[in-house]
Each structure stands twice: as structure tokens, then as C-alpha cells.
Scaffold this active site. Structure first.
Site, PDB file in Angstrom:
ATOM      1  N   SER A  65      36.107  45.481  45.156  1.00  0.00           N
ATOM      2  CA  SER A  65      37.461  44.959  44.959  1.00  0.00           C
ATOM      3  C   SER A  65      38.192  45.724  43.870  1.00  0.00           C
ATOM      4  O   SER A  65      37.577  46.207  42.908  1.00  0.00           O
ATOM      5  CB  SER A  65      37.348  43.494  44.530  1.00  0.00           C
ATOM      6  OG  SER A  65      38.586  43.006  44.079  1.00  0.00           O
ATOM      7  N   TYR A  73      34.396  37.098  38.615  1.00  0.00           N
ATOM      8  CA  TYR A  73      34.450  37.633  39.981  1.00  0.00           C
ATOM      9  C   TYR A  73      34.460  39.169  39.945  1.00  0.00           C
ATOM     10  O   TYR A  73      33.650  39.835  40.601  1.00  0.00           O
ATOM     11  CB  TYR A  73      35.697  37.107  40.718  1.00  0.00           C
ATOM     12  CG  TYR A  73      35.969  37.878  41.983  1.00  0.00           C
ATOM     13  CD1 TYR A  73      35.176  37.704  43.112  1.00  0.00           C
ATOM     14  CD2 TYR A  73      37.000  38.828  42.041  1.00  0.00           C
ATOM     15  CE1 TYR A  73      35.397  38.446  44.267  1.00  0.00           C
ATOM     16  CE2 TYR A  73      37.228  39.565  43.182  1.00  0.00           C
ATOM     17  CZ  TYR A  73      36.428  39.377  44.300  1.00  0.00           C
ATOM     18  OH  TYR A  73      36.639  40.120  45.426  1.00  0.00           O
ATOM     19  N   LYS A 107      31.565  42.085  41.127  1.00  0.00           N
ATOM     20  CA  LYS A 107      31.812  43.188  42.065  1.00  0.00           C
ATOM     21  C   LYS A 107      31.398  44.516  41.434  1.00  0.00           C
ATOM     22  O   LYS A 107      30.820  45.384  42.099  1.00  0.00           O
ATOM     23  CB  LYS A 107      33.287  43.207  42.489  1.00  0.00           C
ATOM     24  CG  LYS A 107      33.643  42.094  43.449  1.00  0.00           C
ATOM     25  CD  LYS A 107      32.979  42.320  44.812  1.00  0.00           C
ATOM     26  CE  LYS A 107      33.004  41.119  45.710  1.00  0.00           C
ATOM     27  NZ  LYS A 107      32.364  41.353  47.007  1.00  0.00           N
TER      28      LYS A 107
END
Ligand code: WQD
Length: 334
Positions: A117, A141, A145
Site C-alpha cells: 500500500s 496498518y 504493510k
């Protein structure tokens, strides 16, 4: 080759499965159905229900279906939720990937494509983000990643597994109404939700250092994104031992205000937005350099903003009875 698509019953995964099968690849879906739905898996594609944390189940799926490549999309993806449940995100996204890689590297799988991402970049202070732009994620988050990329690269270097980490920018749209994103946590679905509720769309801050003061993002159609996975799969197959990290965006910035204007125009609304406070942690501008994707994957996006909006809107129309029910729920709306 035969590809295991983890998260293949999810919004992006379902598009990846279709792009891969459309390119003549055999696919098998592996999904725990926590957010995925079996309806999204096409007829003729086997669905194995399981978590990537379950190493034995993964190993059996790899063996039973003679898997030679993996596209790993199964993950938690809500930035706000990751701030309150960081350990859950690390477990699902990092430990789940470690267990998966353990099975993959023992099973003779040749290629591995990771769903990463633009969140790995955090608050980039550049006009176009290249893959060399320093990574400084701002949420658990984004951290998971980035840590996932490290795991994939390390496993590739140690074992010869060919790997590609695809850094998605802002994904939108759908190939068909029934494949649309069912969540309401990103800009386009949030604009739809407000319009359906008879409320003005919200702009989270208009005092950013951008041309119209609102945040600028690089929106990419999920059909283009899915094709990038096919391109990555082919790039890995042609050069064993490869290790790629690639931005997947259009290289074109769109502001929140421009998006709201375009949604109004394309959906027959005329609702000027309201300006509310900034959302904490939002970078002013995140737009990809798409050069490496063109050079290394021979891929570029073809679909534009109007396709993203109209296809997402068609998906939204399917759920209108729900929207009507929600509208009359006490306490809803702010
Ligand atoms: C876009 C812009 C908002 C709603 C996140 C993740 C990223 C990826 C995609 C992963 C921002 C503004 C939004 C609204 C608004 N996630 N906005 N009014 O934050 O760029 O990216 O989602 O899988 O990793 O970080 O996307 O769609 O939430 O917001 O003004 O009603 O729209 O503030 O500037 P974001 P987004």
C-alpha cells in the site's frame, strides 16, 4: 501456472481472480471469509476456506492444488481500526504472512505477489512518490504493510522465491455492480453515503497546501489494479529470483473537491460539500510516479476517474434498499 489468491473473495481479490483467469492462469481462492463473500468467487474456481495463520491448512491447499504461485491479498485494511487494534493488525497482516511464507517456501512455490500500500510512505513531501521515497508509515496498518514487504524480500533473497510487492494507491470502481466495494470507509463510497442520506458530502479540511486547499490522491480503477497483478505474475515468471517493489497508481492527482464535483455531476446531484475539520494524519498529497510499473511490468492504467465513479455508483445502486433502511435509523447521520 496455478495461483493461490489469498483474499480472493474480497473486493480487490475478486477482481484479481478474474484478471488472472482471463489471462489463462489457473486460480484457487484461499479466504477466511471474515470480510470476503463466496458469491464473489467465480464458478469453476475452487474456494478453500481458511486463515493464513493456519499453516497446516495453507500447506495442504498448496499441495492439493499443486500451487506454483501465490498472490497474497488477505489482510486487515482499515487504517483507523489499526490504531485501536494494532496487535490484531500485526497478527493478521504480519504473522499471517510469516506463516504463509513458511509454507510457501517449503512447498516449491516459484512466485509471490504481495498486496502492499501507499500507506508505507506516510506523509511524503514530494510531488510524485517514487519507490525510492523513504517509507515512514503513520499507522499500524501502514507499518504491517511495510513489515510484510521486508518479510517477502527476506524470504525471496534467502530461498530464490521471485517476489513482487505492489504498492496500491487509492483503489476505486468495480468491473461489475456485484463486485463493488461493500465498505464505506473511503472517499467515493463516503460521498455516495452522504448523498443517499440527503446530506452534503464532507471535505475533511480545505487548508492544505494544495491548489484548492483539499487533499490530493492518486485514484486507480480496481480493474487496472487487477491487471497489474497479471503483469507482475508474468514479470516474475520470466526472470526467476526477481525482487520487485512497484507503485501501482495513475500518476495523476485528484483533489477531494474535484472528486465531489465529479461525483455530483455524474450521479445527477447538485450538493455543495461542507468543510469539516482535518482528519488527523492525512497527508496533503500522495501521487505515484508510475514510471517503474511501466518499465518493469510493462503496465499502465487505462481507466479514468469517470469509470471509477460510474462503476462504483452502479454497485451502490444495488444496495439502495439498505440505504433507505439506514436513513430512517434513529441517531444516524451527523
Ligand atoms: C481520501 C481523501 C480524506 C472522506 C486510505 C489508506 C490507504 C488505502 C486507501 C487501504 C483524504 C478525504 C474522505 C470524506 C474527505 N487503504 N475525505 N471526506 O486516507 O488517502 O487512504 O485508504 O487499503 O492505505 O491510507 O483514503 O479514501 O480515506 O481519503 O474529505 O468523506 O479524502 O481526508 O484526504 P486515504 P480515503
Amino acid at each position: 501456472m496455478t495461483w493461490l489468491i489469498t483474499g480472493g473473495a474480497g473486493y480487490i481479490g475478486a477482481h484479481v481472480v478474474r484478471a488472472m483467469t482471463g489471462a489463462g492462469e489457473r486460480t484457487v481462492v484461499y479466504d477466511d471469509l471474515s470480510t470476503g463473500v463466496p458469491d464473489r468467487v467465480p464458478d469453476g474456481v475452487p474456494l478453500v476456506v481458511g486463515s493464513t495463520l493456519d499453516g497446516e491448512r495453507v500447506a495442504r491447499a498448496l499441495r492439493d492444488h499443486e500451487i506454483t504461485g501465490v498472490v497474497h491479498l488477505a489482510a486487515k485494511k482499515q487504517v483507523a481500526e489499526s490504531l485501536s487494534l494494532p496487535l490484531h493488525y500485526y497478527r493478521e497482516n504480519v504473522e499471517g504472512l510469516r506463516v504463509l511464507l513458511d509454507a510457501v517456501t517449503s512447498a516449491g512455490v516459484r512466485s509471490f505477489v504481495l498486496s502492499s500500500s501507499a500507506a508505507v510512505y506516510g506523509m511524503p513531501d514530494v510531488n510524485l512518490v517514487t519507490e525510492e521515497t523513504p517509507c515512514a508509515p503513520l499507522s499500524p496498518y501502514g507499518e504491517t504493510k511495510l513489515a510484510g514487504e521486508w518479510l517477502v524480500r527476506a524470504a525471496g533473497t534467502a530461498t530464490g522465491l521471485s517476489t513482487a510487492c505492489l504498492r496500491y494507491f487509492n483503489v476505486a470502481g468495480a468491473a461489475r455492480p456485484d463486485l463493488a466495494d461493500r465498505g464505506v470507509s473511503n472517499l467515493i463510497p463516503m460521498i455516495f453515503e452522504r448523498l443517499a442520506d440527503g446530506l452534503p458530502p464532507r471535505v475533511f479540511g480545505d487548508d492544505y497546501p494544495t491548489p484548492d486547499g483539499t487533499c490530493v490522491r492518486d485514484y486507480i480503477h480496481v480493474v487496472d489494479l487487477a491487471e497489474a497483478h497479471v503483469a507482475a505474475a508474468h514479470a516474475l515468471a520470466s526472470v526467476p529470483g526477481r525482487n520487485l517493489t512497484v507503485n501501482i497508481g495513475r500518476g495523476e492527482g485528484v483533489s477531494v473537491r474535484e472528486m465531489i464535483d465529479r461525483v455530483n455531476a455524474l450521479t445527477g446531484h447538485d450538493r455543495p460539500p461542507v468543510i469539516t475539520a482535518r482528519r488527523p494524519g492525512d497527508p496533503a498529497r500522495v501521487v505515484a510516479s508510475a514510471d517503474r510499473a511501466a518499465a518493469e511490468l510493462n503496465w499502465k492504467a487505462h481507466l479514468g476517474l469517470d469509470d471509477m465513479i460510474t462503476s462504483a455508483w452502479s454497485g451502490r445502486q444495488r444496495t439502495l434498499p439498505d440505504a433507505h433502511r439506514r436513513r430512517t435509523r434513529p441517531g444516524h447521520g451527523d
